[in-house]
Design an enzyme around this catalytic site. Structure first.
Site, PDB file in Angstrom:
ATOM      1  CG  HIS A  48      -1.635   1.285   1.457  1.00 35.80           C
ATOM      2  ND1 HIS A  48      -2.517   1.873   0.566  1.00 35.80           N
ATOM      3  CD2 HIS A  48      -1.545   2.151   2.520  1.00 35.80           C
ATOM      4  CE1 HIS A  48      -2.940   3.026   1.062  1.00 35.80           C
ATOM      5  NE2 HIS A  48      -2.360   3.219   2.239  1.00 35.80           N
ATOM      6  CG  HIS A  72       1.342   6.926   4.342  1.00 27.71           C
ATOM      7  ND1 HIS A  72       1.674   6.148   3.263  1.00 27.71           N
ATOM      8  CD2 HIS A  72       0.087   6.537   4.696  1.00 27.71           C
ATOM      9  CE1 HIS A  72       0.672   5.334   2.968  1.00 27.71           C
ATOM     10  NE2 HIS A  72      -0.300   5.548   3.819  1.00 27.71           N
ATOM     11  CD  GLU A  76      -2.758   5.485  11.880  1.00 26.40           C
ATOM     12  OE1 GLU A  76      -3.913   5.577  12.281  1.00 26.40           O
ATOM     13  OE2 GLU A  76      -2.420   5.622  10.695  1.00 26.40           O
ATOM     14  CG  ASP A  77      -0.964   1.571  11.091  1.00 27.40           C
ATOM     15  OD1 ASP A  77      -1.648   1.930  12.047  1.00 27.40           O
ATOM     16  OD2 ASP A  77      -1.308   1.719   9.904  1.00 27.40           O
ATOM     17  CG  ASP A 139      -3.782   6.667   2.700  1.00 26.48           C
ATOM     18  OD1 ASP A 139      -3.230   5.569   2.779  1.00 26.48           O
ATOM     19  OD2 ASP A 139      -4.726   7.021   3.442  1.00 26.48           O
ATOM     20  CG  ASP A 259     -24.117  18.314 -21.557  1.00 29.33           C
ATOM     21  OD1 ASP A 259     -25.064  17.550 -21.293  1.00 29.33           O
ATOM     22  OD2 ASP A 259     -23.779  19.275 -20.849  1.00 29.33           O
TER      23      ASP A 259
END
Length: 715
Positions: A48, A72, A76-77, A139, A259
């Site tokens: 990812h 990124h 956090e993870d 992301d 259109d």
């Protein structure tokens, strides 16, 4: 998965001077940190961040942004921290990674109040470095491309958030291609039947008419060659969601929607753009009201282009966009064009908007009110709506969101003009104030002295600036009437409980309820029914709503002692139930209980073995916890008696009283009061603060009164 060599190849194609070593290091670090983590699809999680980095490389972003994409999710993870990332990759990248982490944690589709606060945080992140938002958009794009692996309920939640927030944000940043893809990916989740229906109709249409796009593109090229204009012509069918939206807006079926094809003509110069426009209009009939000149009047995100709609082959309406190569780069990448590279050099695109200026321009009209409804209203209008450009009689350009009215136009000029508006002329003709303005119209506002905003204007205006100013004016107009009514309601409410609604009592109630502006603001809210009289009375006398329960014995008041330990409250800080506490042991004498913030605890910092973690027993405590008040009161007859009565009304007992200072106009005294808990303390303090003859009252704590080791109660 894209390899590190593939990624570096993408970056080197537009930036030969890229820091290949740093990108490899980031790739290796991210892969190591995410080792053992997997996505919902079963793929290694690190696929990812690599995909996000590749999306940004396609937008020709700088090395710092590519590396941020790779990292990124590390803070956090994974076990990585800000300091680790900073030490290895520098402060700039660490700040970017931290910014993306904080943006990920914002619940932009949460409750109204929290959403407003999180939108404020989004603007703060954007103003610090717009690259944080670009990484977050990439992301979200990759997550939407792989959303099928998620649970159906999660798919719906993410799709709605994408449609409501991230797609419009991408469009407002000028990244139209990303907006269209995000919308279509969300549309696929939210309404798959409608999307499939449109695709099936497209296939049927192509089978019946052939490749219309190729035919019209060829016609345009021939027309440009006749006029000796060199330009690149491309065409395509519009995205399914774009068509669906037009069907909803115009309330038309697919067969009546004309259109559905869009064509783009890219020229060498700005002058050629207008030559192309002339050639197209000579060959095909222009549709009235569908021409927009975003070259002479660019959008605030830097977008420039000529838009026109013509009746093309077989009478089919087609939309044509005409722009130069530089304009096209900005139209494709939006504010990301600010970081664009050519041959390893940062090249300034004269049409790219500086991100700092862009965010400032985006934010400048946002209302500063704490009213969450008004703030969100302003944010969404400023961020998510297309603009129209209208002119004052002097020729000044006023930018407004689509659907704006003369009232919005008036307030955009000046609040005073808006408030005094009584009518408007559009292109010289008098029109109602609810008229929706169109691009290029000239608007003349008619004003009159003595005019004030009308309540009906709130429904007519669409801009946050106008709505906020109207509401503020209406509140001020009604304020005096509400204050008068509120004062009478307060008088009756206080008399019903045997009290008086004095100025000080009302100010104390306002302070307790957290109302700024004190007495008048409290009365205005009371008169307008925003606050009830019961809430005001209970703010000072909460015991009126009190329920009694079984009282806790003093010996059982503290939890955390050994079975044979005894305790006593420290006289220096006089802790009461409800406050955080800690115990200090004395050999053979038990434990002395201190408030956690007691200054006397500093004497025991080097003796951690004597500290005991304690907390109060939950429930109703007895009124045996003495607290000393330092009070200054008026030297008038009966004042001390009224104070004693007030304390008695709060079901508290005065155990000692000492006069510290006596003056002709005031007394200062120490008053010992026996209380149950911190809530009881707050009630007594609030009641005394509301008394007119009490000049000041503070809780007296003396760190010099070190806890003496004497008799203690059995635990």
């Amino acid at each position: 998965m894209t390899t590190v060599d593939d990624l570096i190849g993408l970056v080197r194609a537009y930036n030969p001077r890229t820091n290949e070593k740093l990108i490899r290091d980031a790739f290796s670090f991210g892969e190591e940190m995410h080792q053992g983590q997997f996505r919902h699809s079963g793929e290694p999680y690190f696929t990812h961040p690599v995909a996000v980095a590749a999306i940004l490389a396609e937008q020709q972003m700088d090395d710092a942004t590519i590396i941020t994409a790779l990292l990124h999710d590390t803070i956090e993870d994974t076990k990585a921290s800000f300091s680790v990332v900073e030490k290895r990759f520098g402060r700039d990248i660490a700040d970017l990674v931290d910014g993306v982490t904080k943006l990920t944690n914002l619940q932009l589709s949460s409750t109204q109040t929290k959403q407003a606060e999180n939108f404020r945080k989004l603007f703060i992140a954007m103003s610090r470095d717009l690259r944080v938002t670009l990484v977050k958009l990439a992301d979200r794009l990759h997550n939407m491309r792989t959303i099928k692996a998620m649970r159906p309920d999660k798919q719906g939640q993410k799709a709605r958030e994408t449609m409501d927030i991230y797609a419009p944000l991408a469009g407002r940043m000028g990244m139209q291609w990303m907006r269209e893809e995000l919308e279509d990916l969300a549309f696929r989740v939210l309404n798959p039947e409608a999307r499939n229906s449109i695709i099936r109709r497209f296939i049927t249409l192509q089978r019946e008419t052939g490749d219309v796009v190729e035919k019209i593109t060829a016609d345009m090229r021939i027309e440009l060659e006749k006029n000796d204009i060199r330009a690149e012509v491309t065409g395509r069918a519009k995205k399914p969601y774009s068509i669906w939206r037009k069907m909803q807006e115009k309330d038309q079926g697919f067969s009546r929607l004309s259109d559905i094809y869009g064509f783009r003509i890219i020229t060498a110069t700005e002058a050629d753009c207008y030559r192309v426009l002339g050639a197209i209009h000579q060959r095909w009939r222009a549709v009235p009201g569908r021409f927009k000149d975003y070259i002479s009047q660019p959008k605030s995100n830097g977008y420039r282009s000529l838009h026109t709609t013509v009746s093309g082959r077989d009478g089919k309406r087609v939309e044509v966009q005409i722009r130069t190569r530089e304009m096209h780069e900005v139209a494709e990448t939006g504010v990301a064009a600010h970081w664009s590279y050519k041959n390893g050099e940062r090249v300034e695109n004269r049409f790219a908007v500086d991100p700092v200026r862009w965010v400032t321009a985006l934010s400048e009209r946002l209302d500063e009110s704490h009213d969450h409804d008004e703030f969100l209203e302003a944010v969404k209008l400023e961020m998510y709506q297309d603009q129209v450009f209208c002119f004052t009689p002097k020729g000044d350009v006023i930018k407004l969101p689509r659907g704006a009215t003369p009232i919005d136009f008036a307030y955009a000029i000046h609040t005073r003009i808006g408030a005094a508006c009584v009518g408007a002329k559009v292109d010289g003709l008098r029109v109602p104030l609810w008229t929706r303005l169109k691009n290029g119209q000239s608007v003349d506002i008619i004003t009159a002295e003595g005019q004030t905003p009308q309540a009906t204007w709130i429904d007519i205006a669409v801009t946050g600036r106008a709505k906020s100013a109207i509401r503020r004016s209406l509140r001020e107009e009604d304020r005096e009437r509400f204050i008068k009514l509120g004062r009478e309601l307060a008088r009756v409410a206080f008399e019903n409980v045997g009290k008086k609604a004095t100025t000080k009592a009302l100010r104390t109630a306002a302070k307790t309820l957290g109302i700024e502006g004190e007495e008048d603001e409290l009365l205005a809210r009371l008169g307008s029914a925003e606050t009830t009289s019961r809430e005001v009375v209970l703010a000072i006398y909460p015991e009126l709503a009190e329920r009694k329960g079984e009282e806790i014995e003093e010996a059982r008041a503290v939890i955390g002692l050994d079975i044979d330990q005894v305790h006593r409250r420290a006289p220096c800080c006089q802790p009461v139930p409800g406050e955080r506490i800690v115990g200090i042991t004395f050999r053979g004498q038990g434990v002395v209980v201190h408030a956690i913030d007691c200054a006397a605890l500093a004497d025991y910092e080097d003796q951690p073995e004597r500290w005991v973690d304690l907390h109060w027993q939950e429930g109703t405590h007895k009124s045996v916890n003495t607290v000393t008040f330092d009070m200054t009161i008026s030297n008038d007859a009966g004042v001390l008696g009224r104070i004693c009565t007030l304390i008695g009304e709060q079901k508290a007992n005065i155990s000692d009283l000492t006069f510290v200072d006596r003056k002709p106009d005031f007394y200062r005294l120490f008053l010992d009061v026996d209380l149950r808990d911190v809530e009881h303390l707050h009630r007594v303090t609030t009641a005394l603060e509301a008394e007119t003859n009490v000049s000041s009252i503070i809780r007296h704590r003396d760190p010099q009164r070190a806890a003496s080791v004497g008799e203690v109660s059995k635990a």
